[in-house]
Design an enzyme around this catalytic site. Structure first.
Site, short mmCIF file in Angstrom:
data_model
loop_
_atom_site.label_atom_id
_atom_site.label_comp_id
_atom_site.label_asym_id
_atom_site.label_seq_id
_atom_site.Cartn_x
_atom_site.Cartn_y
_atom_site.Cartn_z
N ASP A 191 32.61 0.58 28.95
CA ASP A 191 33.48 1.22 27.95
C ASP A 191 33.34 2.73 28.11
OD1 ASP A 191 34.79 2.29 25.76
OD2 ASP A 191 34.18 0.68 24.41
N HIS A 196 32.61 8.32 22.71
CA HIS A 196 31.20 7.97 22.58
C HIS A 196 30.28 8.89 23.40
CE1 HIS A 196 32.78 4.45 20.64
NE2 HIS A 196 33.48 4.14 21.72
N ILE A 211 30.30 8.97 18.40
CA ILE A 211 29.83 7.80 17.66
C ILE A 211 29.42 6.70 18.62
CG2 ILE A 211 31.32 8.35 15.69
CD1 ILE A 211 33.20 6.11 16.59
N GLY A 214 31.10 0.28 18.65
CA GLY A 214 30.93 -0.82 17.70
C GLY A 214 30.31 -2.03 18.36
#
Length: 288
Positions: A191, A196, A211, A214
């Site tokens: 990803d 991120h 961040i 998830g």
């Protein structure tokens, strides 16, 4: 309109051959914090963690299925789907394993849009990926993707699954620290979203710093449940689902609360440093 539900649902599934080996599994496990158990911090090398990190003892957490091959969002490129990725939110995720995932393998993975729901101000896509090898089905992933601004097309509203908070204290509570560089390591499993990793990109998205993925929180949580309730035995896991309710920043601490029942663990996950804000809700691990 950017989403043509009828066309998306009628499209033929897309298939691709995927492969993985012990290095992919080890990298994924390291990306979700394996190799260090904060409950056994006095051990230089924690022997309990070797089942996640040493190739001669390796087993595979079922959440690895979310990063194998094209991952869980291959359906975003399906016919009938033409959306702004900046409007996309990962709302929920489920994984069902049909048998234990081998440490090394090759499979055909198919991706399709399984459902399109109209939530008024947003559309919800259910993107399904299924993998099978020569011995039969391996796993089924369903990703619930919210697309802001794409609702109101008159489609079915779909289910609204919300489970009441347990009225009793958790059977288990564990804390899992998220390393400051956790997102940089996790993204090596595939990803590459700069949200991120890049502070400037994160600022454009409205965050003061990058961040955590998830699905990294998702993996950290399944590992905690496996180690705490299932004795580290990944082969007992049948399915795992969650709803993403908030964000996690690298460097924070996760408070993972577990309620056990027959063949099921109910879980809620909170960010300790932000007043125990809920980050995973409606989370269940089904097991043997």
């Amino acid at each position: 309109m950017p989403i043509d539900a009828e066309k998306a649902l009628a499209a033929e599934p897309r298939s691709t051959r995927i492969g993985w080996d012990h290095k992919d599994v080890q990298l994924y496990h390291l990306g979700i914090g394996a190799g260090f158990d904060p409950d056994r911090a006095d051990a230089a090398v924690d022997p309990h963690e070797l089942r996640y990190t040493l190739e001669s003892r390796l087993h595979v957490l079922p959440s690895f299925a979310t990063v194998a091959g094209a991952g869980v969002v291959g359906g975003l490129s399906s016919p009938g789907i033409d959306i702004d990725l900046a409007a996309v939110l990962h709302g929920g995720q489920s994984v069902r394993v049909h048998r234990p995932i081998p440490v090394r393998g090759s499979a055909v993975q198919t991706s399709k849009v399984a459902a399109v729901y109209d939530k008024g101000k947003a559309a919800v896509l259910v993107l399904r990926t299924e993998a099978a090898d020569e011995e039969g089905p391996l796993w089924t992933n369903d990703a619930q993707i919210y697309v802001r601004g794409e609702g109101g097309f008159g489609g079915e509203r779909g289910p609204s699954e919300r489970v009441a908070h347990p009225e009793v204290a958790p059977d288990h509570i564990v804390r899992r620290p998220v390393r400051p560089d956790q997102a940089l390591l996790y993204r090596l499993s595939g990803d590459w979203n700069p949200l991120h990793a890049d502070p400037e990109f994160a600022a454009l998205a409205g965050f003061d710093r990058p961040i955590l993925h998830g699905l990294c929180t998702y993996g950290i949580t399944l590992k905690a449940v496996t180690d705490t309730v299932l004795g580290g035995d990944v082969t007992r896991i049948r399915s795992y689902r969650t709803r993403f309710t908030g964000i996690v920043f690298p460097g924070e601490t996760l408070r993972i609360e577990m309620w056990t029942a027959e063949n099921q663990v109910r879980v809620e996950v909170r960010a300790v440093e932000r007043d125990d804000a809920t980050v995973l809700g409606d989370t269940f691990v089904e097991h043997s």
